[in-house]
Design a protein around this motif. Structure first.
Motif, PDB file in Angstrom:
ATOM      1  N   PHE A 691     -76.197 -43.632  62.314  1.00  0.00           N
ATOM      2  CA  PHE A 691     -75.049 -43.235  61.499  1.00  0.00           C
ATOM      3  C   PHE A 691     -75.140 -43.861  60.109  1.00  0.00           C
ATOM      4  O   PHE A 691     -74.869 -43.202  59.090  1.00  0.00           O
ATOM      5  N   THR A 692     -75.524 -45.119  60.051  1.00  0.00           N
ATOM      6  CA  THR A 692     -75.676 -45.795  58.752  1.00  0.00           C
ATOM      7  C   THR A 692     -76.761 -45.124  57.910  1.00  0.00           C
ATOM      8  O   THR A 692     -76.600 -44.922  56.703  1.00  0.00           O
ATOM      9  N   ALA A 693     -77.873 -44.747  58.556  1.00  0.00           N
ATOM     10  CA  ALA A 693     -78.946 -44.051  57.839  1.00  0.00           C
ATOM     11  C   ALA A 693     -78.459 -42.700  57.319  1.00  0.00           C
ATOM     12  O   ALA A 693     -78.824 -42.281  56.209  1.00  0.00           O
ATOM     13  N   MET A 771     -68.597 -47.656  65.402  1.00  0.00           N
ATOM     14  CA  MET A 771     -68.738 -47.175  64.023  1.00  0.00           C
ATOM     15  C   MET A 771     -69.049 -48.340  63.091  1.00  0.00           C
ATOM     16  O   MET A 771     -68.355 -49.354  63.105  1.00  0.00           O
ATOM     17  N   PRO A 772     -70.110 -48.235  62.260  1.00  0.00           N
ATOM     18  CA  PRO A 772     -70.423 -49.324  61.330  1.00  0.00           C
ATOM     19  C   PRO A 772     -69.329 -49.466  60.279  1.00  0.00           C
ATOM     20  O   PRO A 772     -68.601 -48.520  59.965  1.00  0.00           O
ATOM     21  N   SER A 773     -69.215 -50.662  59.717  1.00  0.00           N
ATOM     22  CA  SER A 773     -68.140 -50.948  58.757  1.00  0.00           C
ATOM     23  C   SER A 773     -68.235 -50.089  57.504  1.00  0.00           C
ATOM     24  O   SER A 773     -67.222 -49.785  56.868  1.00  0.00           O
ATOM     25  N   GLU A 774     -69.455 -49.678  57.128  1.00  0.00           N
ATOM     26  CA  GLU A 774     -69.618 -48.860  55.913  1.00  0.00           C
ATOM     27  C   GLU A 774     -68.899 -47.530  56.019  1.00  0.00           C
ATOM     28  O   GLU A 774     -68.592 -46.886  55.008  1.00  0.00           O
ATOM     29  N   ALA A 775     -68.626 -47.091  57.245  1.00  0.00           N
ATOM     30  CA  ALA A 775     -68.018 -45.773  57.438  1.00  0.00           C
ATOM     31  C   ALA A 775     -66.674 -45.668  56.736  1.00  0.00           C
ATOM     32  O   ALA A 775     -66.326 -44.618  56.196  1.00  0.00           O
TER      33      ALA A 775
END
Length: 793
Positions: A691-693, A771-775
């Protein structure tokens, strides 16, 4: 330095000894070449410290003369000319690269000026004149040389006694025009290993123009007026004066130019259109075989040179005159007409082509008739294929007219196949050959979709020459044949091969045929075979040999492994049952790209990433979990390693808009439609990493699409670029129309938002927990662009 000193001493001691001077002068020539080679990359400390001594030698030999070094040959350069030429090359190197460290430049300026003024018209001096002019051109562009250039009458004298003297057409130029016209054209248009005096003198004038535009324009304009007056007094006898005038005007009027567009920026002090109307148009309006043929060429070349500076209406006015000049009996005149026509049809106006099929419709048939007549005048394969400019013009007319070729397409194809049959006996001109095949590809591309029965007619006309080429193994032509066969087969419908293609399949699968130059075309052809004839292939047990090619010739080849992925896509689309066996070989190759902690990303890894994402996109293949199971059946957890080590790391390398969207949509489907990725061992680590990628990819937009004419309109083969290559020459007109399997879907950011909302509540809960924090930084704007409230997520 010791060698130089010894050699100079020996040369002085043997100044009147012709036999001794021969080896000594050759040694000096070699030392000068060595000096250049040692200084061409950087200025070594030794040469910087001893620059004064070396420059003293160079000054001495630039003014040195010795009758015993004269070879008494007016055409071949002697030792002294070669010595001075080598010194000029060194001085130009220092002027261009080491100007700040070269305090002796000023002292050489007057020496070079005097040298150029003293050299005669003999051919033996041509190279020296060109090199000395090139050096002087570099000097006059520099600000530090302004006092010397503008001193007294220096500029006027350089224009008169150097530039004009070398621009004048010589007897040797006339002989070349008459005796070897194709060489004359190539030198005039493309230059050569040895530049002409005229070209070097024109470059010198342009060098002066960079810093002294007004003064140079004023000086040269006086000479232009004088030469035109001389011509007006006796046009028949003084045609060379008009030739000089036109050449000088082009030199001072051109600021910047490109091979594709001609002059792109002009001197505001010169009225090009006025000069054209008063002094050029008349030569185009007279009978095509009247007057001086060189002045005819000058007039056509003027149009060619300033084509981008004339309006469409102006070009439409002269276009029929150019077409008429194809009837000229003079080789250079009709060839230049073809060249000018081809380049005019290449012009763009903003994002559209300047000339449409409708614009040239009144002339299209006449154009092709005359061009083919000129080409077919060659009585041998070598002579017929000599003039690639004519075949290039044929190609451009077809590409411009497109579907308008329907009424006489069979005649054109017949001409092309006849020419192809002749040049097959001796393929001597690669560019001419390439234009033949591009022209055939253009007819197939534009006529087959709009003319019922065109495919069958073309096959009947082409299969004979193609069979001959393949049976005789004409290696220069076989890659072209395979590309055109793929293009023709692609226009068939159904999944059963026509008989002619069935008979070709066994020879195509012969391993020796799969040499480097054939592989790209053969892979493309097999892709079409699989798409259009899978039923026939399976019924005749030809799939195993195809897979054998995949294993033996492609997947383990450093140069061709990326083509294996192209074939893999075709196989998985048509017969996915073979997926596990093929994936094993692909993954083995993929792991070879991992060298310790370092991964070699190349065309293979990029194609692998694209294939994985395309698999996720194509619903008929069963979705992401099908591929995950194939990977994990080989080794538990293998998919997680592959997706994180190779795929996500390579996502941002795929910048083509279609590739970009395929990858974006594919990764979205993996994240939102796979059950396995939301289970252990993938949900806690792989899912958030992927997801981050994806977020990183979505924040870097793809390469912008040029919304101008399609690639075929702007097709411009150039051996210095990517158009023509000796190993494999790709036909632009035969290239498949790129399929876009995600064209109906919204942008990736919107699609991600929609698919997250479409997940079941249980799955949404699972992904929100990892879910990563960047989301939180990016998802709100994605949802906003999709018109969806974040509260729904």
């Amino acid at each position: 330095m010791v060698f130089y000193k010894l050699l100079i001493r020996f040369l002085k001691d043997n100044v009147a000894n012709a036999e001794a001077l021969k080896p000594l002068s050759q040694s000096l020539i070699l030392l000068i070449k060595i000096f250049y080679d040692l200084n061409c990359q950087d200025l070594p400390e030794f040469f910087e410290d001893n620059m004064g001594k070396f420059m003293e030698f160079f000054q001495y030999y630039l003014v040195y003369n010795n009758q015993y070094l004269d070879n008494n040959d007016e055409d071949e350069a002697g030792a002294l000319e070669r010595i001075k030429t080598g010194i000029c090359e060194i001085l130009e190197l220092y002027t261009q690269k080491y100007e700040e460290d070269f305090p002796y430049m000023d002292g050489f300026f007057s020496i070079i000026v005097q040298l150029l003024m003293s050299l005669g018209e003999e051919g033996k001096y041509d190279t020296l004149v060109c090199k000395a002019l090139s050096l002087l051109t570099c000097m006059v562009k520099l600000e530090r040389m302004a006092p010397a250039v503008t001193s007294g009458e220096t500029m006027a004298q350089m224009c008169e006694k150097i530039a004009l003297k070398n621009i004048a057409m010589r007897e040797v130029d006339e002989e070349l025009f008459e005796d070897n016209p194709i060489e004359y054209i190539r030198r005039d248009l493309e230059g050569s290993d040895t530049d002409t005096r005229r070209r070097a003198a024109a470059d010198f004038i342009r060098g002066l123009m960079e810093r002294y535009e007004s003064q140079t324009t004023q000086i040269i304009t006086k000479y232009i007026t004088y030469f035109l007056e001389q011509h007006g007094a006796n046009p028949q006898a003084n045609w060379k004066d008009k030739n000089m005038a036109i050449f000088l005007l082009v030199a001072i009027a051109s600021r910047t130019s490109t091979a594709q567009l001609g002059v792109t920026q002009t001197n505001n002090l010169v009225d090009i259109v006025d000069f054209f109307t008063k002094h050029i148009l008349g030569d185009l309006q007279t009978d095509v075989n009247a007057g001086s043929p060189i002045l005819k060429v000058d007039a056509i070349k003027f149009l060619y040179t300033f084509r981008s500076q004339l309006t469409k209406d102006q070009l439409l006015t002269v276009f029929p005159l150019l077409v008429k000049h194809l009837e000229s009996t003079n080789y250079v005149v009709h060839t230049y007409s073809a060249i000018a026509i081809e380049r005019i049809l290449f012009l763009r106006q903003g994002k559209s082509m300047l000339f449409s099929a409708q614009d040239i419709a009144p002339y299209a048939e006449k154009l092709l008739v005359e061009l083919f007549r000129l080409i077919e005048a060659g009585v041998t394969p070598e002579k017929l294929s000599e003039n690639d400019y004519l075949m290039r013009a044929v190609m451009r007319v077809i590409i411009t007219c497109r579907q308008d070729m329907v009424p006489y397409v069979n005649v054109i194809m017949g001409k092309l196949t006849n020419i192809l049959g002749i040049v097959s006996n001796n393929p001597s001109n690669p560019r001419f050959n390439h234009y033949i095949f591009e022209s055939i590809g253009a007819l197939i591309r534009f006529i087959c979709p709009v003319s019922t029965g065109a495919v069958g007619e073309f096959e009947n006309m082409l299969f004979g020459p193609f069979q001959t080429i393949l049976s005789r193994d004409i290696q220069e032509f076989t890659p072209y044949v395979f590309q055109l066969l793929a293009q023709l087969l692609d226009h068939h419908t159904g999944q059963d091969l026509p008989p002619a293609y069935v008979s070709l399949l066994d020879p195509l699968l012969n391993p020796p045929l799969w040499e480097q130059g054939n592989i790209p075309a053969l892979v493309r052809l097999l892709e079409v075979y699989l798409t259009k004839g899978i039923n026939t292939i399976l019924a005749s047990n030809k799939l195993e040999p195809i897979l054998g090619i995949f294993q033996q010739k492609l997947i383990n080849s450093r140069q061709n492994d990326h083509y294996a992925l192209s074939l893999l896509i075709a196989v998985t689309k048509t017969v996915p049952i073979y997926l596990p066996a093929l994936v094993t070989a692909v993954l083995t190759r993929l792991m070879s790209k991992k060298k310790g902690e370092k991964i070699i990303f190349d065309r293979f890894t990029r194609n692998f990433t694209l294939w994985v994402c395309l698999f996720f996109v194509l619903e008929k293949l069963g979705g992401p979990d099908v591929l995950i199971r194939v990977f994990d059946s080989m080794q538990p957890g293998l998919f997680g390693q592959i997706i994180t080590i190779f795929v996500t790391a390579d996502l941002n390398a795929l910048r083509d808009p279609i590739d970009y969207k395929i990858c974006g949509v594919g990764i979205v489907r993996l994240l939102t439609q796979s059950d396995l990725i939301l289970q252990q061992p993938y949900v806690n680590n792989v899912w958030p990493n992927v997801f981050t990628a994806l977020l990183r990819m979505l924040e870097l937009p793809p390469t912008a699409n040029d919304e101008g004419p399609d690639d075929l309109y702007t097709l411009d083969i150039n051996e210095e670029t990517t158009g023509y290559q000796t190993s494999f020459a790709k036909l632009s007109t035969a290239a498949p129309v790129r399929e876009d399997p995600v064209a109906s879907l919204p942008p990736c950011q919107v699609y991600l938002s929609q698919q997250l909302i479409a997940m079941t509540p249980e799955k949404r809960g699972a992904v929100k927990s990892v879910m990563p924090s960047e989301a939180s930084q990016f998802l709100p704007k994605y949802f906003e662009s999709a018109g969806i409230s974040m509260s729904h997520f």
